[in-house]
Motif scaffolding. Sequence first.
Motif, PDB file in Angstrom:
ATOM      1  N   LEU A  71      -9.967  -5.727   6.002  1.00 62.88           N
ATOM      2  CA  LEU A  71     -10.838  -4.661   6.501  1.00 62.88           C
ATOM      3  C   LEU A  71     -11.262  -3.749   5.367  1.00 62.88           C
ATOM      4  CD1 LEU A  71     -12.150  -2.920   8.723  1.00 62.88           C
ATOM      5  CD2 LEU A  71      -9.893  -1.914   9.140  1.00 62.88           C
ATOM      6  N   SER A  72     -10.320  -3.351   4.539  1.00 64.02           N
ATOM      7  CA  SER A  72     -10.618  -2.467   3.408  1.00 64.02           C
ATOM      8  C   SER A  72     -11.562  -3.137   2.419  1.00 64.02           C
ATOM      9  CB  SER A  72      -9.313  -2.078   2.701  1.00 64.02           C
ATOM     10  OG  SER A  72      -8.399  -1.477   3.588  1.00 64.02           O
ATOM     11  N   TYR A  73     -11.298  -4.392   2.119  1.00 63.78           N
ATOM     12  CA  TYR A  73     -12.123  -5.156   1.175  1.00 63.78           C
ATOM     13  C   TYR A  73     -13.566  -5.246   1.666  1.00 63.78           C
ATOM     14  CZ  TYR A  73     -13.877  -9.291  -1.294  1.00 63.78           C
ATOM     15  OH  TYR A  73     -14.640 -10.170  -2.025  1.00 63.78           O
ATOM     16  N   LEU A  74     -13.747  -5.585   2.939  1.00 63.79           N
ATOM     17  CA  LEU A  74     -15.098  -5.708   3.482  1.00 63.79           C
ATOM     18  C   LEU A  74     -15.800  -4.353   3.586  1.00 63.79           C
ATOM     19  CD1 LEU A  74     -14.514  -8.381   6.287  1.00 63.79           C
ATOM     20  CD2 LEU A  74     -15.552  -8.717   4.026  1.00 63.79           C
ATOM     21  N   ALA A  75     -15.022  -3.287   3.692  1.00 72.35           N
ATOM     22  CA  ALA A  75     -15.602  -1.940   3.748  1.00 72.35           C
ATOM     23  C   ALA A  75     -15.942  -1.387   2.373  1.00 72.35           C
ATOM     24  CB  ALA A  75     -14.640  -0.994   4.463  1.00 72.35           C
ATOM     25  N   GLY A  76     -15.489  -2.070   1.316  1.00 70.44           N
ATOM     26  CA  GLY A  76     -15.784  -1.621  -0.038  1.00 70.44           C
ATOM     27  C   GLY A  76     -14.761  -0.685  -0.632  1.00 70.44           C
ATOM     28  N   ALA A  77     -13.558  -0.635  -0.061  1.00 71.57           N
ATOM     29  CA  ALA A  77     -12.512   0.240  -0.595  1.00 71.57           C
ATOM     30  C   ALA A  77     -11.948  -0.325  -1.896  1.00 71.57           C
ATOM     31  CB  ALA A  77     -11.391   0.404   0.433  1.00 71.57           C
ATOM     32  N   GLY A  78     -11.523   0.546  -2.777  1.00 61.40           N
ATOM     33  CA  GLY A  78     -10.884   0.115  -4.012  1.00 61.40           C
ATOM     34  C   GLY A  78      -9.527  -0.503  -3.742  1.00 61.40           C
ATOM     35  N   TYR A  79      -9.208  -1.550  -4.508  1.00 54.96           N
ATOM     36  CA  TYR A  79      -7.928  -2.225  -4.298  1.00 54.96           C
ATOM     37  C   TYR A  79      -7.386  -2.748  -5.622  1.00 54.96           C
ATOM     38  CZ  TYR A  79     -10.459  -6.707  -4.618  1.00 54.96           C
ATOM     39  OH  TYR A  79     -11.216  -7.780  -5.042  1.00 54.96           O
ATOM     40  N   MET A  80      -6.123  -3.112  -5.597  1.00 53.10           N
ATOM     41  CA  MET A  80      -5.435  -3.723  -6.725  1.00 53.10           C
ATOM     42  C   MET A  80      -4.979  -5.113  -6.311  1.00 53.10           C
ATOM     43  SD  MET A  80      -3.023  -0.442  -7.749  1.00 53.10           S
ATOM     44  CE  MET A  80      -2.581  -0.149  -6.038  1.00 53.10           C
ATOM     45  N   CYS A  81      -4.881  -6.028  -7.286  1.00 53.55           N
ATOM     46  CA  CYS A  81      -4.381  -7.371  -7.009  1.00 53.55           C
ATOM     47  C   CYS A  81      -3.747  -7.899  -8.285  1.00 53.55           C
ATOM     48  CB  CYS A  81      -5.512  -8.281  -6.534  1.00 53.55           C
ATOM     49  SG  CYS A  81      -4.947  -9.820  -5.800  1.00 53.55           S
ATOM     50  N   GLY A  82      -2.580  -8.485  -8.156  1.00 49.02           N
ATOM     51  CA  GLY A  82      -1.886  -8.986  -9.337  1.00 49.02           C
ATOM     52  C   GLY A  82      -0.810  -8.023  -9.808  1.00 49.02           C
ATOM     53  N   ARG A  83      -0.320  -8.277 -11.024  1.00 48.11           N
ATOM     54  CA  ARG A  83       0.795  -7.502 -11.563  1.00 48.11           C
ATOM     55  C   ARG A  83       0.287  -6.533 -12.622  1.00 48.11           C
ATOM     56  NH1 ARG A  83       5.052 -12.272 -13.063  1.00 48.11           N
ATOM     57  NH2 ARG A  83       3.352 -12.763 -14.502  1.00 48.11           N
ATOM     58  N   GLU A  84       0.660  -5.263 -12.480  1.00 48.82           N
ATOM     59  CA  GLU A  84       0.318  -4.280 -13.508  1.00 48.82           C
ATOM     60  C   GLU A  84       1.330  -4.357 -14.651  1.00 48.82           C
ATOM     61  OE1 GLU A  84      -1.270  -3.383  -9.647  1.00 48.82           O
ATOM     62  OE2 GLU A  84       0.868  -3.172 -10.209  1.00 48.82           O
ATOM     63  N   GLY A  85       0.847  -4.246 -15.884  1.00 54.93           N
ATOM     64  CA  GLY A  85       1.728  -4.241 -17.049  1.00 54.93           C
ATOM     65  C   GLY A  85       2.556  -2.969 -17.119  1.00 54.93           C
ATOM     66  N   LYS A  86       3.582  -2.991 -17.962  1.00 54.02           N
ATOM     67  CA  LYS A  86       4.518  -1.880 -18.068  1.00 54.02           C
ATOM     68  C   LYS A  86       3.831  -0.530 -18.273  1.00 54.02           C
ATOM     69  CE  LYS A  86       8.397  -4.471 -20.097  1.00 54.02           C
ATOM     70  NZ  LYS A  86       9.390  -4.205 -19.041  1.00 54.02           N
TER      71      LYS A  86
END
Length: 589
Positions: free
Chosen positions: A155-170
């Motif tokens: 729902l958020s993705y289709l609405a254009g909301a910002g998101y994170m995916c994957g692993r953030e570095g230290k």
Amino acid sequence: MSKKAISKKYDIVIVGGGMSGVCAAISAARHNAKTALIQNRPVLGGNASSEIRMHICGADSHGKRPDSRETGIIEELLLENRKRNPQHSFSIFDTVLWEKCRFQEGLDLYLNTHMTEVITEKDKIKKITANQLTTEKIFDIEANIFVDATGDGTLSYLAGAGYMCGREGKSVFGERFAPYESDSVTMGNTLLFKAVDFGKSVPFEKPFWANSYTEEDLKFRDHDEITYGYWWIELGGDSLDIVADGEVIRDDLLKAVYGVWDHIKNNGDHKADNFVLDWVGFLPGKRESRRIIGDYILKEPDLLEGRIFEDAVAYGGWPMDMHVAGGLKTKLQPTDYIHLDKIYTIPYRSLYSKDIKNLMLAGRAISSSHMAFGSNRVMATCSVVGQAVGTAGAIAIEKGLSPAEVSLYIKELQQKLIKDDCYIPGFKNEDESDIAKTAIISCSSAIEEGNCENVINGISRKVKEQSNCWISEEIASGGEWLSLVFNSAVNVKEIHLKFDSNLSKEIMLSMSHRTNLNQVPGIPPELVKDYEINYYLNGKKIYTEKVSDNYYRLKIHKLENPLECDKITVKVLATNGDKYARIFEIRVY
């Protein structure tokens, strides 16, 4: 010829009927918001449904952390399941969830209904379009507030909301257990299976398409419990995208499941000669995909220090459970459990989108880093987050606020949640309308740590060495009573009781024989079973309400008409097996 859509309008629409979405929907409706729950599967429960059959883990870490099991709606659902489902059937649990939603006043349930489009105007969602596959109906559904409980953050993705995916570095969030560099890797999906003893030898011939595994391939993966397996049959999230490649991953998981079963049956002595596959999942259980960005991103240091946020509305405590990239394709330990010394709280600011002004977040897509997600993704944690979101959404509707603006009323939100039997570490009952706190408390008997005045101390579970519970001596033949005496007559509309359901023991549904052996079967024996509430005025008993066969932790008694009284007693006549009467809290309104 295109069909005309059926228009619907609600205060709150929750998309996604997993455990978090279910708790959000029930909570919103109970707080007087006109609510819809949209679920694209035939059953509710998500990973806990009969389609996937994963047990509901949480902060108690399989009973290793005492007095930490989640309460509120999730406790209500699991206790209902205990009463109705002694055979541990996931299909019966499906029915329990369906019943709680289908017959909840103010809640409309749409099963088999897949969201196909999200219509936004500027920075708000106006409506969604959804197709109900079983009826061929198309719905245009408007709402003031939308809740993303899809798991994948769809729902958020289709609405254009910002998101994170994957692993953030230290360096991104200052997380010492994170990988050195950021990447796009997520945890994988799993298919579970169940095997049963057929009572005689049953051969197994591996399908031509199944994988082959040696003991060396599986040396870090415990497969002693052959009746239920296995969370570590995990694939995807590295070279295959969890969402876009979902069908390929499912096929690969089927090859893996049957390959592992071939190993158990035909390679080495696994004592599996009489065992046969009884069920293999076809809908993978997902762990990780998108995480939506809120006004605050929950991080690893917050969990490690057991941070108590000022705007805390839920909590977690499962380890940071970081699965190996590549899953079963590797010959590495399948996960790294990073222990948390304390439970931690989850801030309200992580439960709504910073970009879409009427979008709230529940379940595993809340605003958190990959590392923090390793803990907060489990279903009991998602459930209490869902209840917090549903309650907050109802406040927003009542006051005409955006989700972010509910932060201005955070104490009201916290107190509503605590009243509804949600635990928020560091907070207690400060409800000024609860007149029980003005009463003089006495009782028939109490053991040393079970002082009767505990029922008005504001904390309704044991915390460290503080029992926070009235615990009587052994229940006498006439019962054990607790009395509230008021300085003058009061008008009483409601009595709220919170009993002891032993929050150190698991009560979750599981396919694992090993897990079930560690549970006390049936209704928790500490729960009060039979009791009566007596109301007095000027020394005369004016009304009695009797309850038999209780199996809930939270019981709310609403009087048909307000009753004037100056004394109330609660008499415990029997428990579900324990020899002591136990009450954590009594509230009077």
